[in-house]
Scaffold this active site. Structure first.
Site, PDB file in Angstrom:
ATOM      1  N   ASN A  50      11.607   4.012  21.304  1.00 56.91           N
ATOM      2  CA  ASN A  50      11.366   3.488  19.960  1.00 56.91           C
ATOM      3  C   ASN A  50      12.308   2.308  19.748  1.00 56.91           C
ATOM      4  OD1 ASN A  50      11.072   2.979  17.255  1.00 56.91           O
ATOM      5  ND2 ASN A  50      12.107   4.854  16.568  1.00 56.91           N
ATOM      6  N   TRP A  51      11.741   1.127  19.819  1.00 57.54           N
ATOM      7  CA  TRP A  51      12.580  -0.082  19.702  1.00 57.54           C
ATOM      8  C   TRP A  51      12.960  -0.395  18.260  1.00 57.54           C
ATOM      9  CZ3 TRP A  51      12.036  -4.735  23.459  1.00 57.54           C
ATOM     10  CH2 TRP A  51      12.199  -4.276  24.776  1.00 57.54           C
ATOM     11  N   LYS A  52      12.359   0.318  17.318  1.00 65.62           N
ATOM     12  CA  LYS A  52      12.631   0.070  15.896  1.00 65.62           C
ATOM     13  C   LYS A  52      12.444  -1.437  15.598  1.00 65.62           C
ATOM     14  CE  LYS A  52      15.787   3.903  16.058  1.00 65.62           C
ATOM     15  NZ  LYS A  52      16.668   4.746  15.284  1.00 65.62           N
ATOM     16  N   SER A  74      20.101  10.366  19.850  1.00 65.92           N
ATOM     17  CA  SER A  74      21.268  10.025  20.685  1.00 65.92           C
ATOM     18  C   SER A  74      21.126  10.473  22.138  1.00 65.92           C
ATOM     19  CB  SER A  74      22.552  10.591  20.066  1.00 65.92           C
ATOM     20  OG  SER A  74      22.803   9.984  18.820  1.00 65.92           O
ATOM     21  N   GLY A  82      15.848   6.010  20.975  1.00 70.53           N
ATOM     22  CA  GLY A  82      16.012   4.816  20.164  1.00 70.53           C
ATOM     23  C   GLY A  82      16.864   3.792  20.892  1.00 70.53           C
ATOM     24  N   GLY A  83      18.135   3.723  20.527  1.00 73.05           N
ATOM     25  CA  GLY A  83      19.053   2.702  21.031  1.00 73.05           C
ATOM     26  C   GLY A  83      19.017   2.511  22.540  1.00 73.05           C
TER      27      GLY A  83
HETATM   28  C1  PEP Z   1      14.995   7.418  17.228  1.00 75.53           C
HETATM   29  O1  PEP Z   1      15.140   6.493  16.434  1.00 75.53           O
HETATM   30  O2  PEP Z   1      13.892   7.946  17.359  1.00 75.53           O
HETATM   31  C2  PEP Z   1      16.151   7.845  18.003  1.00 75.53           C
HETATM   32  C3  PEP Z   1      16.075   8.970  18.650  1.00 75.53           C
HETATM   33  O3  PEP Z   1      17.250   6.998  17.999  1.00 75.53           O
HETATM   34  P1  PEP Z   1      18.564   7.134  18.923  1.00 75.53           P
HETATM   35  O4  PEP Z   1      18.123   7.481  20.312  1.00 75.53           O
HETATM   36  O5  PEP Z   1      19.199   5.781  18.841  1.00 75.53           O
HETATM   37  O6  PEP Z   1      19.403   8.212  18.326  1.00 75.53           O
END
Ligand code: PEP
Length: 255
Positions: A13-15, A216, A237-238
């Site tokens: 998920n690149w947001k 995370s 995400g990140g």
């Molecule tokens: C997300 O936004 O779906 C996510 C899991 O973010 P991160 O991996 O950065 O916690």
């Protein structure tokens, strides 16, 4: 780990990150997504909406799927700023993330909205990655399972199958914070989701629907989290913005 475990999926998920030049990252992912990986795990990258078509074109001939991060419930019309499921399909997407906690938090999306969007995704032929998860307050109040079960009940449309539905359990307090639940906590929630899937998609499909963990996830914790029973992959995400990290997470499945 159940014997008939579904094929794992790692979705990025690149947001609201990335520009046209970010197809370079997609190329880096593709370059290292060889048979040693694709035999074991599916990959989907979900860039921001304006990049859907360019990413989908860049992914032609690869085994990488492209997804949206949201869609409107209607096919078209006077909904300024929105993107329909049909538009995502037209741009080359195969998946769409729905009900992400950032959509629920910043856009006030409720379970009924997520359900309507998932229906739209199915109508258009997309696989809906439906996100559920508790806030820190809800966890501390001992409400995690009831919150997740209520979100599932409200968000999953009738007619969902293992082909058109993926669940992502994402504790809100773990997203982007570096915090993760214990393996035991993840196991408890994923088992409850698996249990509820019997009623939501029927006994024949119950064990085939993929349940991702998100929050995370990084290469250093992916091995432990992905080994939890009923964890069939990750929503990332990140770490999905960096090819080596995204692939490092996927590699949890190549061992
Ligand atoms: C997300 O936004 O779906 C996510 C899991 O973010 P991160 O991996 O950065 O916690």
């Amino acid at each position: 780990m159940s014997v008939d475990r579904p094929r794992p999926l790692v979705a990025g998920n690149w947001k609201m990150n990335g520009l046209k030049a970010s197809t370079k990252v997609l190329a880096e992912i593709q370059a290292d997504y060889g048979p040693g990986l694709w035999r074991h795990v599916d990959l989907v990258v979900c860039p921001p909406a304006p990049l859907t078509a360019i990413f989908a074109l860049a992914a032609v001939g690869t085994r990488i799927g492209i997804g949206g991060q949201d869609c409107h419930a209607k096919e078209s019309g006077a909904y300024t700023g929105n993107v329909s499921a049909e538009m995502l399909v037209d741009a080359g997407a195969t998946h769409v993330i729905l009900g992400h906690s950032e959509r629920r938090q910043y856009h006030g999306e409720k379970d009924a909205d997520v359900r309507a969007k998932a229906e739209a995704a199915h109508r258009a032929g997309l696989t809906a990655i439906v996100c559920v998860g508790e806030t820190r307050e809800e966890r501390e109040a001992g409400k995690t399972l009831s919150v997740v079960r209520k979100q599932l009940r409200g968000s999953i449309p009738e007619g969902s199958t293992s082909e058109n539905l993926v669940i992502a359990y994402e504790p809100v307090w773990a997203i982007g914070t570096g915090l993760t639940p214990t393996a035991g906590d993840v196991a408890e929630v994923h088992a409850a989701i698996r249990d509820d899937l019997k009623r939501l998609v029927g006994k024949a499909e119950q064990n085939k629907v993929r349940i991702l963990y998100g929050g995370s996830v990084k290469p250093s914790n992916a091995g432990e989290l992905m080994a939890v029973p009923n964890v069939d992959g990750a929503l990332v995400g990140g770490a999905s913005l960096v090819a080596v990290d995204f692939l490092g997470i996927a590699r949890a499945y190549s061992k």
